[in-house]
Design a protein around this motif. Structure first.
Motif, PDB file in Angstrom:
ATOM      1  N   LEU A   1      -7.143  -7.396  -9.428  1.00 39.52           N
ATOM      2  CA  LEU A   1      -5.328  -8.142  -8.637  1.00 39.52           C
ATOM      3  C   LEU A   1      -4.715  -9.044  -9.154  1.00 39.52           C
ATOM      4  CD1 LEU A   1      -3.674  -7.624  -5.950  1.00 39.52           C
ATOM      5  CD2 LEU A   1      -5.394  -9.406  -4.779  1.00 39.52           C
TER       6      LEU A   1
ATOM      7  N   THR B   1      -0.081   0.345  -4.386  1.00 43.66           N
ATOM      8  CA  THR B   1      -2.067   0.029  -4.199  1.00 43.66           C
ATOM      9  C   THR B   1      -1.817   1.461  -3.952  1.00 43.66           C
ATOM     10  OG1 THR B   1      -3.919  -0.747  -3.899  1.00 43.66           O
ATOM     11  CG2 THR B   1      -2.104  -1.040  -2.497  1.00 43.66           C
TER      12      THR B   1
ATOM     13  N   LEU C   1      -1.181   0.013  -8.656  1.00 47.45           N
ATOM     14  CA  LEU C   1      -2.563  -0.605  -9.487  1.00 47.45           C
ATOM     15  C   LEU C   1      -3.623   0.278  -8.140  1.00 47.45           C
ATOM     16  CD1 LEU C   1      -4.450  -2.876 -10.239  1.00 47.45           C
ATOM     17  CD2 LEU C   1      -3.390  -3.652  -7.705  1.00 47.45           C
TER      18      LEU C   1
ATOM     19  N   ASP D   1       0.656  -1.313   0.349  1.00 41.40           N
ATOM     20  CA  ASP D   1      -0.356  -0.085   0.127  1.00 41.40           C
ATOM     21  C   ASP D   1       1.088   0.870   0.375  1.00 41.40           C
ATOM     22  OD1 ASP D   1      -2.228   1.406   0.043  1.00 41.40           O
ATOM     23  OD2 ASP D   1      -2.411   1.543   2.030  1.00 41.40           O
TER      24      ASP D   1
ATOM     25  N   LYS E   1      -6.775   1.770  -6.079  1.00 43.80           N
ATOM     26  CA  LYS E   1      -7.837   1.916  -5.887  1.00 43.80           C
ATOM     27  C   LYS E   1      -9.594   2.273  -6.297  1.00 43.80           C
ATOM     28  CE  LYS E   1      -5.360   0.951  -1.189  1.00 43.80           C
ATOM     29  NZ  LYS E   1      -5.164   1.292   0.403  1.00 43.80           N
TER      30      LYS E   1
END
Length: 422
Positions: free
Chosen positions: A286, A256, A277, A228, A279
């Motif tokens: 994913l 992400t 990636l 993250d 959110k």
């Protein structure tokens, strides 16, 4: 699914399921559906901090067009309803009106991302369904997912035709690679890690950058870092990625974030091997993001699945293809072919299938393969290619009928007609 729920929800939550035996089929991505149910179950658990019961129920419903309870024609006809109910603290009307907004959450900081329900809402609408929420303060919450009934297999997917894809996306699976997941939110980390494990990856977990660095500095084998961006402490996800590449220059990194990717790039261009990636992301996104990054830079072999029960003929076909640079995956039965296809379908350039397999017909295998890869070129080999047989397969795209006996030139020409170049 039951094991995944129990591991995620903990011992203080009892899950009761009510599922009729005659439940109608629906046409959705199974991984996305599991993800949706898991998201709803986690929210239900969090609404019962001292424990309780979650009821997951399914039922068949058939609404008439003149049903005055709904004026939307999309609600008419046969549907399957799936509900998740809890006896938790419920929601006020103000909260209820915002539940599907991305990043809206009533949980304390660090306990929720606000992505769960918006993600579920997107999946349900993309699948042609509806989602409703009913809740009152101190009276619990009930969330219903309503999905249209799928056509019967004989109507929707004849054995000689490619199955209808609709909105179904088959998530590319892993091959045992090891992924380090770094996420401070316990629920998000558990969901991400369990999803990756179900896809065939080995997963290590860390709740912050400091713990992740301990793993990165060790001798543990790692193929990818999934982190993250917003981590607690002095290092964010981008900082962690840069530190990781100092210790492991070839490591692939997937960050992400809910921020726009351009913001991260403006703060300092991302190093090679690092991808973003955004959110909220679905389970399929994913899976695709991880697989794409792991495959990036690898030479792509032209892999062909050869399905033939006669050993000498299988050997001959394999030799023909090997001489042209193809890598062979051989199978002698329908069952063996399906197992191999499920683990290698994203690498396959084509499949050569015998029409007369010992356990199930080759045309049924065509349907199975096209369910995995709708664009997979297929050569169907048979010794009985009469006019009726040719007519059966004439309308299927990227499928070529090859009459036995055939030589190397015939086989390569059939592959080229199907769009495969050696």
């Amino acid at each position: 699914m039951s094991d995944l729920l129990q591991r995620t929800l903990g011992e203080t939550i009892f899950v009761k399921t009510i599922i009729p035996e005659d439940l109608w089929p629906v046409e959705v991505d199974p991984t996305e559906l599991e993800s949706a149910i898991l998201n709803l179950a986690v929210n239900a658990r969090d609404a019962m901090p001292h424990g309780g019961t979650i009821v997951i129920e399914t039922a068949n419903i058939d609404r008439r067009l003149d049903d005055t309870s709904r004026n939307d024609e999309e609600w008419a006809g046969p549907h399957v309803v799936m509900s998740v109910s809890d006896s938790g603290f419920g929601m006020t009307p103000e909260v209820l009106s915002r539940v599907f907004e991305p990043f809206f959450t009533t949980k304390p900081e660090g306990r929720g991302t606000g992505l769960g329900l918006s993600q579920v809402y997107g999946f349900v609408r993309q699948s042609g369904g509806h989602i409703t929420v009913s809740s009152r303060p101190n009276e619990g919450t009930r969330i219903e997912i309503v999905l249209p009934r799928a056509s019967a297999p004989s109507e929707a997917c004849p054995a000689t035709q490619a199955p209808k894809q609709g909105n179904v996306v088959v998530a590319p699976s892993g091959s045992g690679e090891t992924i380090l997941v770094v996420e401070d939110n316990d629920d998000v980390r558990a969901f991400t890690s369990n999803s990756l494990r179900e896809l065939g990856y080995a997963v290590l977990e860390a709740r912050n950058a400091a713990l992740a660095l301990e793993v990165l500095k060790s001798d543990t084998t790692l193929d990818l870092l999934f982190t993250d961006f917003g981590l607690p402490g002095q290092l964010n996800g981008k900082d962690l990625a840069e530190r990781a590449l100092e210790h492991r220059p070839t490591l692939k990194v997937l960050i992400t974030t809910g921020y726009a990717g351009d913001v991260l790039i403006q703060e300092g261009r991302l190093a090679p091997g690092i991808k973003l990636l955004s959110k909220p992301f679905s389970s399929a996104e994913l899976a695709s993001g991880v697989r794409e990054l792991l495959e990036d830079g690898k030479p792509r072999a032209h892999r062909v699945l050869v399905v033939e029960d006669e050993f000498l003929l299988s050997l001959l076909v394999s030799d023909m293809l090997s001489e042209r640079g193809f890598v062979i995956e051989a199978a002698a039965t329908f069952k063996e072919a399906v197992l191999k296809a499920r683990s290698t379908y994203h690498e396959l350039a084509a499949a050569v299938v015998d029409l007369g397999l010992p356990d199930r017909p080759g045309d049924e295998l065509v349907a199975e393969l096209r369910a995995l890869r709708s664009d997979l070129p297929i050569i169907l080999a048979t010794g009985y290619a009469d006019e009726d047989t040719r007519q059966r397969f004439a309308s299927i795209a990227r499928l070529q009928l090859l009459t036995k006996p055939f030589d190397s030139g015939d086989l390569i020409a059939a592959l080229e007609r199907a769009g495969v170049r050696s």
